[in-house]
Scaffold this motif. Sequence first.
Motif, PDB file in Angstrom:
ATOM      1  N   GLU A   1      22.205  21.220  -0.202  1.00 47.82           N
ATOM      2  CA  GLU A   1      21.403  22.265   0.378  1.00 47.82           C
ATOM      3  C   GLU A   1      19.913  22.451  -0.093  1.00 47.82           C
ATOM      4  O   GLU A   1      18.967  22.773   0.437  1.00 47.82           O
ATOM      5  N   VAL A   2      19.874  22.599  -1.643  1.00 44.25           N
ATOM      6  CA  VAL A   2      18.650  22.817  -2.330  1.00 44.25           C
ATOM      7  C   VAL A   2      17.779  21.593  -2.155  1.00 44.25           C
ATOM      8  O   VAL A   2      16.432  21.717  -1.839  1.00 44.25           O
ATOM      9  N   ARG A   3      18.365  20.265  -1.756  1.00 40.62           N
ATOM     10  CA  ARG A   3      17.715  19.217  -1.611  1.00 40.62           C
ATOM     11  C   ARG A   3      16.917  19.099  -0.213  1.00 40.62           C
ATOM     12  O   ARG A   3      15.754  19.013  -0.066  1.00 40.62           O
ATOM     13  N   GLU A   4      17.647  19.888   0.606  1.00 41.99           N
ATOM     14  CA  GLU A   4      17.185  20.117   2.179  1.00 41.99           C
ATOM     15  C   GLU A   4      16.064  21.295   1.893  1.00 41.99           C
ATOM     16  O   GLU A   4      15.118  21.002   2.618  1.00 41.99           O
ATOM     17  N   LEU A   5      16.275  22.113   1.059  1.00 34.01           N
ATOM     18  CA  LEU A   5      15.276  23.201   1.006  1.00 34.01           C
ATOM     19  C   LEU A   5      14.021  22.545   0.539  1.00 34.01           C
ATOM     20  O   LEU A   5      12.816  23.036   1.123  1.00 34.01           O
ATOM     21  N   LEU A   6      14.142  21.790  -0.479  1.00 28.75           N
ATOM     22  CA  LEU A   6      12.770  21.041  -1.294  1.00 28.75           C
ATOM     23  C   LEU A   6      12.182  20.155  -0.410  1.00 28.75           C
ATOM     24  O   LEU A   6      11.065  19.916  -0.330  1.00 28.75           O
TER      25      LEU A   6
END
Lengths: 264, 92
Positions: free
Chosen positions: B79-84
């Motif tokens: 999820e965080v990778r997607e945010l970034l």
Amino acid sequence: MGVMKRVSTIFRAKANKALDKMEDPRETLDYSYTTQLELLQKVRRGVADVATSRKRLELQLNQVQQQSDKLDRQARDALAAGREDLAREALTRKAASQAQITDLQTQYASLQGEEEKLTAASQRLQAKVDAFRVKKETIKATYTAAEAQTRINEVFTGISEEMSDVGLAIQRAEDKTEQMKARAGAIDELMASGALTDMVSGPSDDIQAELDRLGAGHSVDAELAQMKAELAGGAAPKELAGSSGAADAAPGQSAEQPAAEDAR
Amino acid sequence: MIIRILGEGQLRVDDEAVDELNHLDVALEAAVEKHDEAAFEAALHALLTRARELGTELAADAIEPSDLILPREGATIAEVRELLADGGLVSG
């Protein structure tokens, strides 16, 4: 750059890109306000969808719980009638429905959490949209297009960030609701096709039929014993019959307790 | 400084306190890069807990951009990778 800073930079970049598209900065305000109202509608629909899914799960949970309670009563009745094999069968089926209950409860709690978060997000967005409407009119009335630019940038970036956050929350809730619908649908299908019904209510009718037959047999035996005792003129068998009657009543009482808990 | 915890809202945090949060953020970033889900979970929880302790909630009707944005509680590395990677953000 850390994670926190990178995420905020990305959110800002997104807002700036949208800002750059606008010729007149004041036009941006009106356009953004329309988008905000649409998002508010969307988040409210999201809350309603999650609530519907949650209620459906609640219904299923009650159904499985009732079946579990019934199997518990039957196991006690079977044991009281000396049919351990029948009691074992009822308890095996009860264990299966208990596993189902545990799973449904986990889903239920997760959906409830999602509903609370989305409700809070909806309230936050509402407060910001209301504040934005006031600010928008003030900026439009007080500043020239050039002067308004800086103030608009700030407000637009702020509201855009909120909308991105809410957008992510809605997306998450939608995914979760879809998963839950699929699950609930699968359970309904299982019930309809008879797989779960057979496991729980169907054969429990078999158990009940056998228990009823045993119950009838038991009263005939008791009556026979009573008659024999009367013919023999002894008092002892009467007491025996009385004490076995009390033993029959005890499991019946304790079997009512889970049902009473369920009613609360 | 203003910090947003995704899914929760915004907090105002003193500049001195931000140093401590940045320190915790280093652990979070390392976990993302190493793809260490357990370390990530622990680092995110520590970061969010400390941010909530140090910050005071911003008024509901305040419209201010945040200086720092934290992933939501319970987020995954994916999820965080997607945010970034700018995944699926709603544009205003």
